[in-house]
Scaffold this active site. Sequence first.
Site, mmCIF file in Angstrom:
data_model
loop_
_atom_site.group_PDB
_atom_site.id
_atom_site.type_symbol
_atom_site.label_atom_id
_atom_site.label_comp_id
_atom_site.label_asym_id
_atom_site.label_seq_id
_atom_site.Cartn_x
_atom_site.Cartn_y
_atom_site.Cartn_z
ATOM 1 N N ARG A 149 -61.452 39.022 40.600
ATOM 2 C CA ARG A 149 -62.792 39.526 41.446
ATOM 3 C C ARG A 149 -64.187 39.318 40.520
ATOM 4 N NH1 ARG A 149 -61.290 45.663 41.542
ATOM 5 N NH2 ARG A 149 -63.556 45.871 42.496
ATOM 6 N N ARG A 162 -54.000 52.585 41.290
ATOM 7 C CA ARG A 162 -54.108 51.294 41.953
ATOM 8 C C ARG A 162 -53.346 50.353 41.153
ATOM 9 N NH1 ARG A 162 -60.247 50.833 43.978
ATOM 10 N NH2 ARG A 162 -59.449 48.489 44.375
ATOM 11 N N ARG A 200 -60.706 52.801 35.943
ATOM 12 C CA ARG A 200 -60.564 53.302 37.252
ATOM 13 C C ARG A 200 -59.210 53.095 37.851
ATOM 14 N NH1 ARG A 200 -65.485 51.321 40.629
ATOM 15 N NH2 ARG A 200 -64.313 49.598 41.197
ATOM 16 N N ARG A 240 -74.041 39.421 49.769
ATOM 17 C CA ARG A 240 -73.260 38.882 48.644
ATOM 18 C C ARG A 240 -73.184 37.472 48.301
ATOM 19 N NH1 ARG A 240 -68.182 42.469 47.489
ATOM 20 N NH2 ARG A 240 -68.856 44.524 48.603
ATOM 21 N N LYS A 300 -72.831 50.525 40.600
ATOM 22 C CA LYS A 300 -73.666 50.634 41.696
ATOM 23 C C LYS A 300 -73.466 51.669 42.404
ATOM 24 C CE LYS A 300 -72.083 46.802 42.881
ATOM 25 N NZ LYS A 300 -70.983 46.331 42.225
#
Length: 187
Positions: free
Chosen positions: A145, A134, A128, A89, A14
Site C-alpha cells: 500500500r 484485520r 491498527r 489520488r 488524515k
Amino acid sequence: MKNIIFMGPPGAGKGTQAKILCARLSIPQISTGDILREAVKNQTPMGIEAKRYMDAGDLVPDSVVIGIIKDRIREADCKNGFLLDGFPRTVEQADALDALLKNEGKSIDKAINLEVPDGELLKRLLGRAEIEGRADDNEATIKNRLDNYNKKTLPLLDFYAAQKKLSQVNGVGTLEEVTSLIQRELV
C-alpha cells in the site's frame, strides 16, 4: 471559504485530523468512499453507474467519481467549504477536480500533506490492524500500500506545490500538536 485537500500515506492520520478540522471550521469532510456508497444507496444517476463497476469488482472510473464529487460539493453544507479526504489520488484526478471546481466557480485553497516516516507508518498500521483484527493487513500488504501511494499519489505533491497550494505538515506528534501545525497552515 476553505476548500481543503488532505493528503498523506496510509496511516498518516488524515481521517483523524480531518474530523477535528472539519468540526472546527464547520465544513464537511468528504470521503470518496463514503460518498460513493451514499450515491449508490440513494440511487443517484452517478450512484447507479458506480454500482455497475462496484458490483463487478472493478474500480469506479475517475469520470464517475468526479461526477459524484460534483453532486456532493453542490450540497448546501459545502457552501462555506469542504475537506476532501482520499481524493484526488493521481495527477489526472487532480486535473479533473480543478476543472470541475473551476466550472463551479470554486478552487482548492490548500492541500495539506501529512508527512510521516515509513517506519512510523508501518508501526501505526500494524497496530491498527491488530486492534481492528484485520488479518489481511500484514507487513507485506502494508508495504505494498505504501509503495502504491509513493508511485501514484506522491506526484500530487509537485502538482499542488506548482500551484503554491501545498503545505507539508509533520504528522508525527501528539494529536494536539499535529492539529495545531495544520491549523497554522490554514491561516
